[in-house]
Design a protein around this motif. Structure first.
Motif, short mmCIF file in Angstrom:
data_model
loop_
_atom_site.label_atom_id
_atom_site.label_comp_id
_atom_site.label_asym_id
_atom_site.label_seq_id
_atom_site.Cartn_x
_atom_site.Cartn_y
_atom_site.Cartn_z
N SER A 183 0.90 -1.28 0.04
CA SER A 183 -0.03 0.03 -0.10
C SER A 183 0.84 1.34 0.00
CB SER A 183 -1.10 -0.08 1.22
OG SER A 183 -1.74 -1.11 0.99
N VAL A 184 1.89 1.19 -0.72
CA VAL A 184 2.97 2.36 -0.83
C VAL A 184 2.53 3.10 -2.06
CG1 VAL A 184 5.33 3.12 -1.02
CG2 VAL A 184 4.64 1.46 0.63
N PRO A 185 2.15 4.23 -2.10
CA PRO A 185 1.66 4.79 -3.68
C PRO A 185 2.94 4.89 -4.54
CG PRO A 185 1.02 6.02 -1.59
CD PRO A 185 1.87 5.19 -1.17
N VAL A 186 2.48 4.66 -5.83
CA VAL A 186 3.59 4.77 -6.82
C VAL A 186 3.28 5.84 -7.45
CG1 VAL A 186 4.76 3.64 -8.56
CG2 VAL A 186 3.80 2.19 -6.75
N ILE A 187 4.07 6.91 -7.63
CA ILE A 187 4.15 8.25 -8.36
C ILE A 187 5.22 8.27 -9.16
CG2 ILE A 187 3.99 10.68 -8.00
CD1 ILE A 187 3.32 10.18 -5.11
N TRP A 188 4.68 8.54 -10.47
CA TRP A 188 5.67 8.57 -11.88
C TRP A 188 5.87 10.00 -12.24
CZ3 TRP A 188 7.10 3.87 -14.01
CH2 TRP A 188 6.43 2.74 -13.55
N THR A 189 7.18 10.37 -12.57
CA THR A 189 7.38 11.72 -13.34
C THR A 189 7.90 11.60 -14.67
OG1 THR A 189 9.79 12.04 -12.81
CG2 THR A 189 8.21 12.75 -10.98
N ILE A 190 7.51 12.63 -15.55
CA ILE A 190 8.04 12.65 -16.97
C ILE A 190 8.63 14.12 -17.13
CG2 ILE A 190 7.41 12.87 -19.32
CD1 ILE A 190 5.27 10.95 -18.79
N PHE A 191 9.83 14.04 -17.53
CA PHE A 191 10.60 15.44 -17.75
C PHE A 191 10.06 16.11 -19.28
CE2 PHE A 191 14.84 17.47 -18.54
CZ PHE A 191 14.64 18.75 -18.21
N ASP A 192 9.35 16.87 -19.22
CA ASP A 192 8.23 17.21 -20.31
C ASP A 192 8.41 18.63 -20.92
OD1 ASP A 192 6.47 16.62 -22.31
OD2 ASP A 192 4.68 16.45 -21.03
N ASP A 193 7.95 18.93 -21.98
CA ASP A 193 7.81 20.30 -22.17
C ASP A 193 6.48 20.95 -21.67
OD1 ASP A 193 10.19 20.08 -23.83
OD2 ASP A 193 9.05 18.77 -25.42
N THR A 194 6.52 21.18 -20.67
CA THR A 194 5.14 21.97 -20.23
C THR A 194 5.29 23.42 -20.36
OG1 THR A 194 6.45 22.10 -18.10
CG2 THR A 194 5.13 20.20 -18.13
N HIS A 195 4.20 24.05 -20.56
CA HIS A 195 3.90 25.56 -20.69
C HIS A 195 4.81 25.90 -21.84
CE1 HIS A 195 2.40 24.53 -16.57
NE2 HIS A 195 1.53 25.12 -16.76
N LEU A 196 4.82 25.37 -22.74
CA LEU A 196 5.79 25.69 -24.17
C LEU A 196 7.14 26.00 -23.45
CD1 LEU A 196 3.39 28.47 -25.58
CD2 LEU A 196 3.54 26.18 -26.13
N GLY A 197 7.63 25.39 -22.50
CA GLY A 197 8.94 25.49 -22.10
C GLY A 197 9.36 26.78 -21.28
N TYR A 205 10.26 21.11 -8.39
CA TYR A 205 10.38 22.29 -9.00
C TYR A 205 8.93 22.68 -9.83
CZ TYR A 205 12.13 25.95 -12.13
OH TYR A 205 11.94 27.24 -12.73
N ASP A 206 8.35 23.38 -9.14
CA ASP A 206 7.01 24.08 -10.04
C ASP A 206 6.19 22.83 -10.43
OD1 ASP A 206 7.30 26.64 -10.05
OD2 ASP A 206 7.90 26.74 -12.14
N THR A 207 6.03 21.96 -9.42
CA THR A 207 5.01 20.69 -9.69
C THR A 207 4.13 20.58 -8.33
OG1 THR A 207 6.17 19.02 -8.66
CG2 THR A 207 6.76 19.53 -10.79
N PRO A 208 3.05 19.96 -8.33
CA PRO A 208 2.37 19.64 -7.13
C PRO A 208 2.81 18.36 -6.50
CG PRO A 208 1.17 18.55 -9.00
CD PRO A 208 2.36 19.34 -9.54
N LEU A 209 4.04 17.98 -6.50
CA LEU A 209 4.33 16.64 -5.82
C LEU A 209 4.33 16.99 -4.25
CD1 LEU A 209 5.53 14.08 -5.83
CD2 LEU A 209 7.86 14.85 -5.84
N ASP A 210 4.69 18.12 -3.73
CA ASP A 210 4.65 18.26 -2.39
C ASP A 210 3.36 18.32 -1.89
OD1 ASP A 210 6.13 18.91 0.12
OD2 ASP A 210 5.10 20.63 -0.02
N THR A 211 2.59 18.79 -2.67
CA THR A 211 0.94 18.98 -1.95
C THR A 211 0.49 17.36 -1.93
OG1 THR A 211 0.92 21.08 -2.79
CG2 THR A 211 -1.19 19.76 -2.52
N VAL A 212 0.87 16.67 -3.09
CA VAL A 212 0.25 15.40 -3.46
C VAL A 212 0.89 14.39 -2.13
CG1 VAL A 212 0.71 13.19 -4.65
CG2 VAL A 212 0.06 15.36 -6.09
N LEU A 213 1.94 14.62 -1.83
CA LEU A 213 2.62 13.61 -0.75
C LEU A 213 2.04 14.09 0.62
CD1 LEU A 213 6.46 13.71 -1.95
CD2 LEU A 213 4.91 11.90 -1.82
N ARG A 214 1.62 15.29 0.78
CA ARG A 214 1.18 15.73 2.05
C ARG A 214 -0.44 15.46 2.23
NH1 ARG A 214 5.14 18.29 4.68
NH2 ARG A 214 7.01 19.48 3.21
N ASN A 215 -1.00 15.44 0.92
CA ASN A 215 -2.39 14.95 1.09
C ASN A 215 -2.53 13.52 1.29
OD1 ASN A 215 -3.52 17.66 0.57
ND2 ASN A 215 -3.77 17.36 -1.31
#
Length: 230
Positions: A72-86, A133-143
């Motif tokens: 029951s350990v959540p698995v969270i994936w990241t992608i290095f992406d071209d967000t917000h037109l870079g 950096y500029d992601t919701p990861l911290d909020t997700v983990l705290r929730n």
């Protein structure tokens, strides 16, 4: 006591090579971060950014993800992406050597299918190395009420190492997978692990992580997700 140069040097060397953080790994307070296991880094021969060592270690990481799901350990994936037109990427990135080249991703950035992401697992698209950096990861983990992260994926000394440092700076307990991370130049793997081991993370193999999660699992059965006894 007079601290000699030899004594302080040996003390530092021991911490780099053999140091161990002292915290427990509790499944109910832990999340697995799978960093950038995406096509351009994992799909053999598909891009100039292919990381062969990451492709080779992917089955081991997939097995660890299964262990985490079972605990029951959540698995969270990241992608290095071209967000917000870079426009949300650090401005200096364009001046660095690895930004050179004419290759462009032919379609949307996606997790490499053999890595085994499930449809119900979170994917965070990030604009830079660190997953905070500029992601919701911290909020997700705290929730999720998680205070410990297991960092895996690629590159060890860029996105994984930066994520580990960012997590440490935000107060998380950091576990870093020594054989479920990979570098594009394998000679860079151990030097990065040494720095993380001394100052930022508990560096463990996938087998050691599995042992800690499964050994702690019975205790987790008696607690809810916030760590309180039922």
């Amino acid at each position: 006591m007079a601290y000699t140069e030899e004594w302080v040097t040996e003390r530092a060397r021991n911490a780099y090579e053999h140091g161990r953080a002292s915290f427990d790994v509790r499944p109910e307070r832990t999340a697995l971060l799978v960093i950038d296991m995406q096509d351009e880094f994992l799909r053999p021969g598909w891009s100039p950014y292919w990381v062969p060592a990451a492709t080779r270690m992917a089955p081991r990481l997939r097995r660890l993800a299964e262990v985490c799901r079972a605990a029951s350990v959540p698995v969270i994936w990241t992608i290095f992406d071209d967000t917000h037109l870079g426009l949300d990427r650090p401005h200096a990135l364009r001046f660095l050597p690895h930004a050179d080249g004419d290759w462009r991703r032919p379609g949307p950035a996606e997790v490499w299918a053999p890595a085994g992401r499930r449809p119900d697992e979170i994917v965070i698209r990030k604009p830079s190395y660190g997953a905070f950096y500029d992601t919701p990861l911290d909020t997700v983990l705290r929730n999720l009420d998680r205070d410990t992260v297991i960092v895996t994926g690629t590159l060890t000394n860029y996105c994984c190492g930066t994520t580990a440092r960012q997590a440490y700076e935000r107060g998380y307990k950091v576990v870093f997978g020594s054989d479920v991370t990979a570098a594009d130049d394998e000679s860079r793997q151990e030097p990065e692990l040494a720095v993380l081991r001394k100052g930022f993370a508990l560096v463990l193999t996938a087998e050691e992580i599995t042992h800690r999660l499964t050994a702690a699992a019975p205790a987790a059965d008696n607690e809810d997700c916030s760590g309180r006894d039922r």
